[in-house]
Design a protein around this motif. Structure first.
Motif, mmCIF file in Angstrom:
data_model
loop_
_atom_site.group_PDB
_atom_site.id
_atom_site.type_symbol
_atom_site.label_atom_id
_atom_site.label_comp_id
_atom_site.label_asym_id
_atom_site.label_seq_id
_atom_site.Cartn_x
_atom_site.Cartn_y
_atom_site.Cartn_z
ATOM 1 N N GLN A 1 16.558 -45.060 3.639
ATOM 2 C CA GLN A 1 16.398 -46.154 4.595
ATOM 3 C C GLN A 1 15.514 -47.260 4.030
ATOM 4 O O GLN A 1 15.797 -48.447 4.217
ATOM 5 C CB GLN A 1 15.803 -45.617 5.893
ATOM 6 N N ALA A 2 14.450 -46.872 3.310
ATOM 7 C CA ALA A 2 13.584 -47.881 2.711
ATOM 8 C C ALA A 2 14.314 -48.656 1.622
ATOM 9 O O ALA A 2 14.178 -49.875 1.497
ATOM 10 C CB ALA A 2 12.332 -47.212 2.142
ATOM 11 N N LEU A 3 15.120 -47.953 0.836
ATOM 12 C CA LEU A 3 15.849 -48.609 -0.243
ATOM 13 C C LEU A 3 16.978 -49.491 0.283
ATOM 14 O O LEU A 3 17.410 -50.422 -0.400
ATOM 15 C CB LEU A 3 16.429 -47.561 -1.190
ATOM 16 N N ALA A 4 17.439 -49.198 1.491
ATOM 17 C CA ALA A 4 18.565 -49.949 2.042
ATOM 18 C C ALA A 4 18.143 -51.245 2.717
ATOM 19 O O ALA A 4 19.009 -51.998 3.179
ATOM 20 C CB ALA A 4 19.328 -49.077 3.047
ATOM 21 N N ALA B 1 17.627 -57.499 0.863
ATOM 22 C CA ALA B 1 16.746 -58.424 0.137
ATOM 23 C C ALA B 1 16.535 -59.677 0.964
ATOM 24 O O ALA B 1 17.450 -60.169 1.622
ATOM 25 C CB ALA B 1 17.367 -58.782 -1.212
ATOM 26 N N GLN B 2 15.316 -60.196 0.924
ATOM 27 C CA GLN B 2 14.986 -61.390 1.682
ATOM 28 C C GLN B 2 14.952 -62.593 0.747
ATOM 29 O O GLN B 2 14.293 -62.562 -0.287
ATOM 30 C CB GLN B 2 13.610 -61.217 2.354
ATOM 31 N N HIS C 1 -2.668 -54.862 0.890
ATOM 32 C CA HIS C 1 -2.610 -56.161 0.221
ATOM 33 C C HIS C 1 -1.162 -56.568 -0.039
ATOM 34 O O HIS C 1 -0.802 -57.745 0.107
ATOM 35 C CB HIS C 1 -3.387 -56.113 -1.090
ATOM 36 N N LEU C 2 -0.331 -55.618 -0.442
ATOM 37 C CA LEU C 2 1.055 -55.939 -0.760
ATOM 38 C C LEU C 2 1.835 -56.435 0.454
ATOM 39 O O LEU C 2 2.763 -57.250 0.313
ATOM 40 C CB LEU C 2 1.769 -54.724 -1.354
ATOM 41 N N THR C 3 1.482 -55.972 1.625
ATOM 42 C CA THR C 3 2.233 -56.378 2.808
ATOM 43 C C THR C 3 2.107 -57.873 3.096
ATOM 44 O O THR C 3 2.967 -58.438 3.782
ATOM 45 C CB THR C 3 1.764 -55.596 4.049
ATOM 46 N N GLY C 4 1.063 -58.515 2.569
ATOM 47 C CA GLY C 4 0.911 -59.947 2.759
ATOM 48 C C GLY C 4 1.385 -60.778 1.590
ATOM 49 O O GLY C 4 1.085 -61.976 1.522
ATOM 50 N N CYS C 5 2.125 -60.152 0.662
ATOM 51 C CA CYS C 5 2.528 -60.836 -0.572
ATOM 52 C C CYS C 5 4.024 -61.069 -0.662
ATOM 53 O O CYS C 5 4.585 -61.154 -1.760
ATOM 54 C CB CYS C 5 2.055 -60.026 -1.781
ATOM 55 N N GLY C 6 4.707 -61.155 0.442
ATOM 56 C CA GLY C 6 6.142 -61.402 0.421
ATOM 57 C C GLY C 6 6.930 -60.188 0.870
ATOM 58 O O GLY C 6 6.429 -59.056 0.877
ATOM 59 N N ALA C 7 8.193 -60.430 1.219
ATOM 60 C CA ALA C 7 9.023 -59.379 1.798
ATOM 61 C C ALA C 7 9.281 -58.231 0.825
ATOM 62 O O ALA C 7 9.263 -57.061 1.207
ATOM 63 C CB ALA C 7 10.351 -59.974 2.266
ATOM 64 N N ALA C 8 9.530 -58.554 -0.445
ATOM 65 C CA ALA C 8 9.853 -57.495 -1.406
ATOM 66 C C ALA C 8 8.673 -56.558 -1.608
ATOM 67 O O ALA C 8 8.832 -55.331 -1.670
ATOM 68 C CB ALA C 8 10.274 -58.115 -2.740
ATOM 69 N N LEU C 9 7.475 -57.100 -1.714
ATOM 70 C CA LEU C 9 6.307 -56.252 -1.940
ATOM 71 C C LEU C 9 5.926 -55.502 -0.669
ATOM 72 O O LEU C 9 5.412 -54.382 -0.746
ATOM 73 C CB LEU C 9 5.137 -57.098 -2.435
ATOM 74 N N ALA C 10 6.159 -56.094 0.481
ATOM 75 C CA ALA C 10 5.938 -55.361 1.723
ATOM 76 C C ALA C 10 6.877 -54.155 1.803
ATOM 77 O O ALA C 10 6.476 -53.063 2.236
ATOM 78 C CB ALA C 10 6.160 -56.284 2.924
ATOM 79 N N ALA C 11 8.135 -54.339 1.357
ATOM 80 C CA ALA C 11 9.078 -53.222 1.337
ATOM 81 C C ALA C 11 8.643 -52.161 0.334
ATOM 82 O O ALA C 11 8.790 -50.954 0.573
ATOM 83 C CB ALA C 11 10.473 -53.735 0.998
ATOM 84 N N LEU C 12 8.091 -52.589 -0.800
ATOM 85 C CA LEU C 12 7.599 -51.628 -1.782
ATOM 86 C C LEU C 12 6.438 -50.827 -1.215
ATOM 87 O O LEU C 12 6.329 -49.609 -1.455
ATOM 88 C CB LEU C 12 7.162 -52.353 -3.056
ATOM 89 N N ALA C 13 5.556 -51.477 -0.485
ATOM 90 C CA ALA C 13 4.441 -50.761 0.143
ATOM 91 C C ALA C 13 4.961 -49.691 1.104
ATOM 92 O O ALA C 13 4.446 -48.563 1.139
ATOM 93 C CB ALA C 13 3.533 -51.746 0.870
ATOM 94 N N ALA C 14 5.991 -50.029 1.874
ATOM 95 C CA ALA C 14 6.576 -49.054 2.784
ATOM 96 C C ALA C 14 7.207 -47.896 2.018
ATOM 97 O O ALA C 14 7.085 -46.732 2.405
ATOM 98 C CB ALA C 14 7.619 -49.730 3.673
ATOM 99 N N LEU C 15 7.872 -48.222 0.912
ATOM 100 C CA LEU C 15 8.487 -47.191 0.081
ATOM 101 C C LEU C 15 7.433 -46.269 -0.506
ATOM 102 O O LEU C 15 7.595 -45.038 -0.547
ATOM 103 C CB LEU C 15 9.290 -47.861 -1.040
ATOM 104 N N ASP C 16 6.329 -46.824 -0.966
ATOM 105 C CA ASP C 16 5.264 -46.005 -1.546
ATOM 106 C C ASP C 16 4.669 -45.064 -0.511
ATOM 107 O O ASP C 16 4.301 -43.934 -0.833
ATOM 108 C CB ASP C 16 4.172 -46.904 -2.128
ATOM 109 N N PRO D 1 7.380 -59.668 -8.487
ATOM 110 C CA PRO D 1 7.761 -59.057 -7.214
ATOM 111 C C PRO D 1 9.252 -59.047 -6.931
ATOM 112 O O PRO D 1 9.650 -58.733 -5.820
ATOM 113 C CB PRO D 1 7.029 -59.960 -6.194
ATOM 114 N N ARG D 2 10.087 -59.377 -7.891
ATOM 115 C CA ARG D 2 11.533 -59.429 -7.614
ATOM 116 C C ARG D 2 12.091 -58.056 -7.301
ATOM 117 O O ARG D 2 11.626 -57.064 -7.844
ATOM 118 C CB ARG D 2 12.257 -59.996 -8.847
#
Length: 231
Positions: free
Chosen positions: A50-53, A56-57, A144-159, A230-231
């Motif tokens: 679900q996190a990987l799906a 992209a923003q 910190h990542l959650t405030g750095c754009g959609a892709a990094l916020a998604a990475l934080a959730a994945l982590d 962050p791509r």
């Protein structure tokens, strides 16, 4: 998002165990997807999928602010990681135990297990402190990542998903290092040199703690690396 997963540096507990000196070299690691499949329960696999799906923003008007936030996060993370490493490694090198280890010691009537009691305590204390501080820094870095754009916020959730999913498998392997260090390794060193075994074992203990710290920091380094691209 699939590319961001590659930045999550996965190392199996067996690889950590083999970092102790004189152990055979680790086999080549299988692909990341195979490692995850072997270690995740099906419920965790669903959450990961679900996190990987997440779609992209595209860049938005907020991108300049996100770029500034990434620079702030990079500066903070670099300083925090450097401080954490320095403080933990200073704790590893207990001066009193190091001084005792440097002196030749014959056991006499003292059992080896009894002689190792202060060392076991030191190792356990360092492991607990390391886990608490690394986990705390990891959580703060994700914030910190959650405030750095959609892709990094998604990475934080994945982590977050990966941390929760793999913690139960990593904990027994990390706890088992003490049994090997103060069992097999201590016995071998004492058999090789009944006088200077403490110095040999102290070197092993330090290397085991450093290796565990490197292992625990791998996900944080992956998050930090993502701040550069962050791509």
């Amino acid at each position: 998002m699939a590319q961001l997963l590659q930045r999550w540096r996965l190392k199996g507990p067996r690889q950590l165990d083999l970092t102790l000196p004189l152990a055979p070299p680790p086999a080549a690691a299988p692909p990341l997807a195979e490692q995850l499949a072997a270690q995740l329960a099906w419920t965790d696999a669903v959450r990961l999928a679900q996190a990987l799906a997440l779609p992209a923003q595209p860049p938005t008007a907020a991108e300049p602010q996100a770029a500034a936030a990434r620079q702030t996060a990079r500066d903070w993370a670099d300083a925090a990681l450097e401080r954490l490493r320095a403080e933990l490694r200073a704790g590893f090198e207990d001066p009193l135990l190091a001084e005792d280890a440097a002196r030749p010691q014959a056991l006499g009537d003292l059992a080896l297990a009894d002689a190792l009691a202060p060392w076991r305590l030191h190792h356990a204390q360092q492991q607990r402190g390391m886990a608490a501080r690394v986990n705390s820094l990891r959580e703060r870095l994700r914030a910190h990542l959650t405030g750095c754009g959609a892709a990094l916020a998604a990475l934080a959730a994945l982590d977050t998903v990966l941390e929760q999913a793999l913690a139960a498998r990593e904990a027994p392997a990390l706890a088992g290092l003490a049994a090997r260090l103060f069992g097999e390794r201590a016995t071998r060193h004492h058999a090789l040199d009944a006088q200077r075994w403490p110095a040999l074992l102290w070197t092993d203990l330090q290397q085991a703690l450093w290796a565990e710290l490197d292992f625990r920091l791998q996900p944080l380094l992956g998050l930090r690396e993502a701040l550069d691209d962050p791509r």
